[in-house]
Design a protein around this motif. Structure first.
Motif, PDB file in Angstrom:
ATOM      1  N   THR A 129      -6.162  -3.639  -9.247  1.00  0.00           N
ATOM      2  CA  THR A 129      -7.128  -4.676  -8.899  1.00  0.00           C
ATOM      3  C   THR A 129      -6.717  -6.020  -9.482  1.00  0.00           C
ATOM      4  OG1 THR A 129      -8.858  -3.009  -8.866  1.00  0.00           O
ATOM      5  CG2 THR A 129      -9.567  -5.285  -8.978  1.00  0.00           C
ATOM      6  N   LEU A 130      -6.250  -6.023 -10.717  1.00  0.00           N
ATOM      7  CA  LEU A 130      -5.864  -7.278 -11.348  1.00  0.00           C
ATOM      8  C   LEU A 130      -4.559  -7.848 -10.796  1.00  0.00           C
ATOM      9  CD1 LEU A 130      -6.699  -6.757 -15.107  1.00  0.00           C
ATOM     10  CD2 LEU A 130      -7.863  -8.199 -13.447  1.00  0.00           C
ATOM     11  N   CYS A 131      -3.609  -6.987 -10.460  1.00  0.00           N
ATOM     12  CA  CYS A 131      -2.277  -7.488 -10.103  1.00  0.00           C
ATOM     13  C   CYS A 131      -2.152  -7.888  -8.646  1.00  0.00           C
ATOM     14  CB  CYS A 131      -1.211  -6.453 -10.440  1.00  0.00           C
ATOM     15  SG  CYS A 131      -1.180  -5.081  -9.278  1.00  0.00           S
ATOM     16  N   CYS A 132      -3.132  -7.533  -7.827  1.00  0.00           N
ATOM     17  CA  CYS A 132      -2.963  -7.716  -6.392  1.00  0.00           C
ATOM     18  C   CYS A 132      -4.099  -8.545  -5.810  1.00  0.00           C
ATOM     19  CB  CYS A 132      -2.915  -6.352  -5.703  1.00  0.00           C
ATOM     20  SG  CYS A 132      -1.687  -5.251  -6.433  1.00  0.00           S
ATOM     21  N   ASP A 138      -2.706  -6.262   1.363  1.00  0.00           N
ATOM     22  CA  ASP A 138      -1.262  -6.016   1.536  1.00  0.00           C
ATOM     23  C   ASP A 138      -0.574  -5.850   0.183  1.00  0.00           C
ATOM     24  OD1 ASP A 138      -1.329  -5.976   4.276  1.00  0.00           O
ATOM     25  OD2 ASP A 138      -0.684  -8.062   4.519  1.00  0.00           O
ATOM     26  N   ASP A 139      -0.970  -6.662  -0.804  1.00  0.00           N
ATOM     27  CA  ASP A 139      -0.391  -6.528  -2.149  1.00  0.00           C
ATOM     28  C   ASP A 139      -0.689  -5.140  -2.729  1.00  0.00           C
ATOM     29  OD1 ASP A 139       0.487  -9.143  -1.983  1.00  0.00           O
ATOM     30  OD2 ASP A 139      -1.130  -9.960  -3.231  1.00  0.00           O
ATOM     31  N   VAL A 140      -1.928  -4.677  -2.521  1.00  0.00           N
ATOM     32  CA  VAL A 140      -2.313  -3.362  -3.029  1.00  0.00           C
ATOM     33  C   VAL A 140      -1.487  -2.277  -2.339  1.00  0.00           C
ATOM     34  CG1 VAL A 140      -4.180  -1.667  -3.204  1.00  0.00           C
ATOM     35  CG2 VAL A 140      -4.650  -4.078  -3.627  1.00  0.00           C
ATOM     36  N   ARG A 141      -1.391  -2.371  -1.021  1.00  0.00           N
ATOM     37  CA  ARG A 141      -0.610  -1.369  -0.265  1.00  0.00           C
ATOM     38  C   ARG A 141       0.840  -1.355  -0.728  1.00  0.00           C
ATOM     39  NH1 ARG A 141      -0.862  -2.898   5.360  1.00  0.00           N
ATOM     40  NH2 ARG A 141       0.088  -0.897   5.813  1.00  0.00           N
ATOM     41  N   GLU A 142       1.407  -2.536  -0.988  1.00  0.00           N
ATOM     42  CA  GLU A 142       2.781  -2.618  -1.472  1.00  0.00           C
ATOM     43  C   GLU A 142       2.909  -1.995  -2.854  1.00  0.00           C
ATOM     44  OE1 GLU A 142       6.838  -3.389  -1.684  1.00  0.00           O
ATOM     45  OE2 GLU A 142       5.483  -3.319   0.030  1.00  0.00           O
ATOM     46  N   ALA A 143       1.923  -2.230  -3.732  1.00  0.00           N
ATOM     47  CA  ALA A 143       1.939  -1.626  -5.069  1.00  0.00           C
ATOM     48  C   ALA A 143       1.860  -0.103  -4.971  1.00  0.00           C
ATOM     49  CB  ALA A 143       0.778  -2.167  -5.905  1.00  0.00           C
ATOM     50  N   TYR A 144       1.019   0.397  -4.094  1.00  0.00           N
ATOM     51  CA  TYR A 144       0.942   1.846  -3.873  1.00  0.00           C
ATOM     52  C   TYR A 144       2.296   2.383  -3.393  1.00  0.00           C
ATOM     53  CZ  TYR A 144      -4.038   2.876  -4.460  1.00  0.00           C
ATOM     54  OH  TYR A 144      -5.282   3.114  -4.980  1.00  0.00           O
ATOM     55  N   ARG A 145       2.907   1.675  -2.432  1.00  0.00           N
ATOM     56  CA  ARG A 145       4.193   2.118  -1.884  1.00  0.00           C
ATOM     57  C   ARG A 145       5.257   2.182  -2.974  1.00  0.00           C
ATOM     58  NH1 ARG A 145       8.873   0.501  -0.926  1.00  0.00           N
ATOM     59  NH2 ARG A 145       8.479  -1.659  -1.419  1.00  0.00           N
ATOM     60  N   ARG A 146       5.308   1.124  -3.819  1.00  0.00           N
ATOM     61  CA  ARG A 146       6.312   1.094  -4.898  1.00  0.00           C
ATOM     62  C   ARG A 146       6.137   2.254  -5.863  1.00  0.00           C
ATOM     63  NH1 ARG A 146       5.270  -4.500  -5.071  1.00  0.00           N
ATOM     64  NH2 ARG A 146       4.036  -4.187  -6.941  1.00  0.00           N
ATOM     65  N   ARG A 147       4.888   2.648  -6.095  1.00  0.00           N
ATOM     66  CA  ARG A 147       4.613   3.750  -7.021  1.00  0.00           C
ATOM     67  C   ARG A 147       4.759   5.110  -6.354  1.00  0.00           C
ATOM     68  NH1 ARG A 147       4.437   3.422 -12.149  1.00  0.00           N
ATOM     69  NH2 ARG A 147       2.344   3.289 -12.914  1.00  0.00           N
ATOM     70  N   GLY A 148       4.870   5.133  -5.020  1.00  0.00           N
ATOM     71  CA  GLY A 148       4.973   6.401  -4.305  1.00  0.00           C
ATOM     72  C   GLY A 148       3.625   7.082  -4.125  1.00  0.00           C
ATOM     73  N   TRP A 149       2.536   6.316  -4.209  1.00  0.00           N
ATOM     74  CA  TRP A 149       1.190   6.868  -4.068  1.00  0.00           C
ATOM     75  C   TRP A 149       0.763   6.809  -2.604  1.00  0.00           C
ATOM     76  CZ3 TRP A 149      -1.318   3.452  -8.391  1.00  0.00           C
ATOM     77  CH2 TRP A 149      -0.847   3.872  -9.640  1.00  0.00           C
TER      78      TRP A 149
END
Length: 198
Positions: free
Chosen positions: A12-15, A19-30
């Protein structure tokens, strides 16, 4: 609970955007499963937007310049990205049972047209019998020279094609990705036509 909360809090804080959240999920493999539980996505109406777009189609046209080696290009849903040197598509927001790969190929050629050329994929109209179909068009390209009566030389290509289709599950590997794939290779031979005088 604390670990789960801190992970969500961090996202929540970083995104700033969905789209930012989805990208963060993708990077983590979630897995990105429920956009309604994420504040940025709720604020931007992500779920509603996906529902509005689920029956839309698209028209794609243009030109590709490629090297004279075997290759491929494709049309597939989802945002594409590289993961471990593999080209992947994010289909999480679509749901595999909603992907209709019905398609019409108005025109496809590999070079300039000349009188009498037959492009076998022109006006190809395919209705997908079910969701999440993968269509593969295996194309053999034959370099061609067409010499007109006035001496003008047209350097182009003609091709033959074989189509394969299957149900895809959206994963990497044999099961495939829903979409339309054109896989091409060039023949080592060349054909030359000379236009007849009338």
């Amino acid at each position: 609970l604390v670990l789960s909360f801190s992970v969500c809090f961090c996202i929540t804080l970083c995104c700033n955007t969905c789209d930012d959240v989805r990208e963060a999920y993708r990077r983590r493999g979630w897995a990105f499963k429920n956009a309604d539980t994420i504040e940025q996505c709720k604020r931007e109406g992500f779920t509603q937007r996906m529902q509005e777009q689920k029956n839309e189609g698209c028209q794609v046209y243009g030109f590709l310049e490629v090297n004279k080696v075997a290759g491929n290009f494709h049309f597939a849903p989802g945002k594409s990205f590289q993961q471990s040197h593999v080209h992947v598509h994010d289909l999480q927001s679509f749901g595999l049972d909603n992907i209709n790969m019905t398609h019409l190929i108005k025109h496809l050629s590999f070079g300039k047209d000349y009188p009498g050329i037959v492009n076998p994929l022109d006006e190809t109209d395919v209705t997908a019998p079910q969701a999440s179909m993968m269509y593969q068009y295996f194309v053999k390209i034959v370099p061609t020279i067409y010499v007109k009566t006035d001496g003008e030389v047209v350097k182009t290509n003609q091709f033959s094609v074989t189509r394969h289709e299957k149900v895809a599950n959206g994963l990497i590997g044999d099961q495939g990705l829903p979409g339309v794939f054109v896989l091409y290779e060039l023949s080592p031979m060349m054909v030359k036509f000379t236009e007849k005088q009338r």
